[in-house]
Design a protein around this motif. Sequence first.
Motif, PDB file in Angstrom:
ATOM      1  N   ILE A 220       0.861  -1.178   0.000  1.00 25.72           N
ATOM      2  CA  ILE A 220       0.000   0.000   0.000  1.00 25.72           C
ATOM      3  C   ILE A 220       0.903   1.234   0.000  1.00 25.72           C
ATOM      4  N   PRO A 221       1.061   1.897  -1.157  1.00 22.53           N
ATOM      5  CA  PRO A 221       1.916   3.084  -1.206  1.00 22.53           C
ATOM      6  C   PRO A 221       1.379   4.194  -0.303  1.00 22.53           C
ATOM      7  N   ASP A 222       2.283   4.827   0.415  1.00 23.71           N
ATOM      8  CA  ASP A 222       1.957   5.936   1.307  1.00 23.71           C
ATOM      9  C   ASP A 222       2.804   7.127   0.882  1.00 23.71           C
ATOM     10  N   ALA A 223       2.249   7.959  -0.006  1.00 31.79           N
ATOM     11  CA  ALA A 223       3.013   9.071  -0.551  1.00 31.79           C
ATOM     12  C   ALA A 223       3.362  10.091   0.524  1.00 31.79           C
TER      13      ALA A 223
ATOM     14  N   THR B  24       6.709   5.874   1.664  1.00 32.79           N
ATOM     15  CA  THR B  24       7.012   4.473   1.881  1.00 32.79           C
ATOM     16  C   THR B  24       5.876   3.611   1.337  1.00 32.79           C
ATOM     17  N   VAL B  25       6.104   2.317   1.270  1.00 33.09           N
ATOM     18  CA  VAL B  25       5.079   1.344   0.887  1.00 33.09           C
ATOM     19  C   VAL B  25       4.836   0.438   2.084  1.00 33.09           C
ATOM     20  N   ASN B  26       3.635   0.468   2.605  1.00 27.90           N
ATOM     21  CA  ASN B  26       3.292  -0.322   3.786  1.00 27.90           C
ATOM     22  C   ASN B  26       2.865  -1.733   3.398  1.00 27.90           C
TER      23      ASN B  26
ATOM     24  N   GLY C  96       0.085   5.960  -5.949  1.00 27.17           N
ATOM     25  CA  GLY C  96      -0.870   4.899  -5.664  1.00 27.17           C
ATOM     26  C   GLY C  96      -1.594   4.412  -6.905  1.00 27.17           C
ATOM     27  N   ILE C  97      -2.057   5.339  -7.728  1.00 31.07           N
ATOM     28  CA  ILE C  97      -2.789   4.970  -8.947  1.00 31.07           C
ATOM     29  C   ILE C  97      -1.880   4.213  -9.905  1.00 31.07           C
ATOM     30  N   VAL C  98      -0.683   4.745 -10.130  1.00 31.49           N
ATOM     31  CA  VAL C  98       0.246   4.128 -11.075  1.00 31.49           C
ATOM     32  C   VAL C  98       0.690   2.750 -10.589  1.00 31.49           C
TER      33      VAL C  98
END
Length: 469
Positions: free
Chosen positions: A276-279, A283-285, A321-323
Amino acid sequence: MFGLDAIELARIQFAFTVSFHIIFPAFSIGLASYLAVLNGLHLWTGRDVYLTLFNYWKKIFAVAFGMGVVSGIVMSYQFGTNWSVFSDKAGPVIGPLMGYEVLSAFFLEAGFLGVMLFGRDKVGARAHFLATLMVAIGTLGSAFWILSVNSWMQTPQGHAINEVGQFVPVDWWAIVFNPSFPYRLVHMVLAAYLTTALVVGAVGGWHLLRDRANSGARTMFSMAMGMLMVVAPLQILAGDLHGLNTLEHQPAKIAAMEGHFEPHPNGGAPLILFGIPDAANETVNYKIEIPYLSSLILTHDLTSPLPGLLDFPVEERPPVGIVFWSFRIMVALGFAMLGLGLWALVLRLRGTMYDRRWLHRAAIAMGPAGFVAVLAGWITTEVGRQPWTVYGLLSTNDSVAPVEAAAVGASLVAFIVIYFTLFGAGTFYILRLMGKRPDSGAPMSDLGPTRAAGVTPAPAVDDKFIPAE
């Protein structure tokens, strides 16, 4: 309006209309080539089943082609309304390219379409095949010019910028054949062929579930699964080459696709399968990753450096997140297509491809997968290009027209209502056409070759090379 400003509404409107539009060319490009193949096979072998399938699919092509034309024309008006600043600045380059598409490819399609649809009895079998071939070439020509326009926006070159900020052509060869164009053209054409193969396979599977002896259903299913087995691996290879090109010219897009916030200057970047990307926190969780594999896929080398989103200013990063998720949807569906093709190949070799109902059900379930993959691919491409309309040179914020949010919102609502009504009805009609039996249901032994107008069936054709068998 809706709590959104004019530029957000303009982007939503363009995304909505182009998403509706692209599903029809993605289908009609492949279907036009399929019709040319069917026509050619009937001309060569004289087998009635190919002409039956041609007449079956040409009606569907006519409806899909018409909806594609209408949705494309409406979409183009937005360049002069919501995006007039972009049209003013980039018009000297993209205007002629879009004009070439109309003058060459679209005129070729339109000129021969009537002959293809209605002229077989008047012009003869050979001239009719030529007309069908010209329509197929015209659809590919349209893809050529439109992809050239979009690819120039992704990797612009061959231009200069004049004193009023317009992009003016300097080298048309460099503009048309810009660095990303060959890869994107091949990727899109193969996607169109996969989309059509999946639809044809789904229709064939649907009718095989009802009558396994139906020669038209057997033939279309066999051809579709064979096309899937050939094109799916080619698409994966083309996607790999396209990724290498994107890494060279649009590294921020690649970083967003991979979910890499941290750069990897010494290589060894992991492949993040899910997360789950966290802009906000960069980071990516909850990520699931395979060590080193991203470097190996993207550079074919474990030690080559890979960029991360932290290498770019926040305002120049795409919406990660979309990409990130659209890319994974596209890739997952691509491998699912390959899996379906392999399954059909194994059963074909065992001689049970027409008898396995679960294969037919899987083909039906995969029928819409090509459209979803095409949409996911275009979302990856276009959202990954943000915040630019002309990559690195003209931002989206500087491209929008000076229009009020209320005006854009009102037109967006109108588009949504009209599109779902008009194209919903058209899609329903296409599905009804697909639901009809592709022939009278006579056994294959009763559908031997007949002498087409002026055509002698090819003698002694080995049955093992005929897809119907």
